[in-house]
Design a protein around this motif. Sequence first.
Motif: not given
Length: 401
Positions: A150-155, A234-251
């Motif tokens: 919302s604040a306009g951060y590009e990445a 400490p449980s954050f893994d590849w699958e969690a990163l992929e979900r976050l990648r899908d959630q964040w629309p920018r870089k």
Amino acid sequence: MVDSRRIHSIEGLRQAARRRLPKAIFDFFDGGAEDELTLADNRSAFGRVKLAPRCLVNVAEVGLDTDVVGGPSALPLAVAPTGAVGFGRHGGDIAIARAAAEAGVPYTLSTSATASIEQIADAAPGRLWFQAYVLKDKEMLNSLLFRAKSAGYEALMITVDLPVGGKRERDFRNHLSFPFRYTARNLLDFARRPAWAMRMLCHGVPVMENLKGLEAPSASATKLASSVGRNYDPSFDWEALERLRDQWPRKLIVKGVMRADDAVRLAAMGCDGMVVSNHGGRQLDGAAATLEMLPEVVRAVGGRVPVLVDGGVRRGADILKARALGAQGVLVGRATLWGAVADGQRGAAQALAILRDELQRSMQLCGVRDINGISRELLFERQEPDGAEYGLGDRVTVPSL
């Protein structure tokens, strides 16, 4: 009172900050994990890389502008996320962000900053990146991402080298924790820097604005010392990163990459940039220096994803060496931090000006007209014959691409 314009090196800014801060606060910013082997090696790795300068090149005009993670930058550089800056100087986060905007380079706000996402966006409308630690509290993490968008951060920069906090023994010895827990030891330390202490009394103890509500319950200072990481997942893994990648629309930039196989997988996932980083030597002591791991990561991604590197960058020639080894640019954290602690926004700007001047000078002395002209050809690489012995003065071979 420090006038940073009279200081001509990053080490000079560091010493000015050291004179201003209590030992506990200085050590928190300056220190690393355990025996600090990786902390030292990050810096010494640059000294092991030697240059082979060209001569008789017209370098009256030198171009420093370049692309950094898909956008323009006046230098091959971005400001790294640095937490708790306000404990060094009130308003330090905003001072650094404004200096970065004026210098025309990206600025990364830390999750653990002492300024909020919105304060930085209002104060420094430059290229803004938000660095997110992966919190256990996913509701709060999602709220931070929404606020940054919302604040306009590009990445968004996700730090992946902090599943747990490193063992930072200086903090234990100094009884330092966040939030503060006062003891006889650290109160005496704070009293030795009355100007710093008076600022804390007048302006109040800073808080990590983006982490409000995550404070740990009361405990002794010794138990809370080196408390970084207690709220991270400490449980954050590849699958969690992929979900976050899908959630964040920018870089999406991933920070904390140290292996070629991880870099290949990140590139395939569709991240927009990666940072070769060992958290400035503050996490796993004994990890390799980032500059030594850089060529392996660059080779693995094969130009598909921009690769940045951090750790130990103190001179403009360090930036040139990183570019020659394949990095698109570097992240600098302590350099601008020391400048801001020493002299506010003027000090942070001086840190960037020092690096700019040194980079330009190094390029001219190496016979390079613009950033794109920096290549591995500038590195002195002699292949040692089998069985040969070399004495002092012979270089260590740069890792091959």
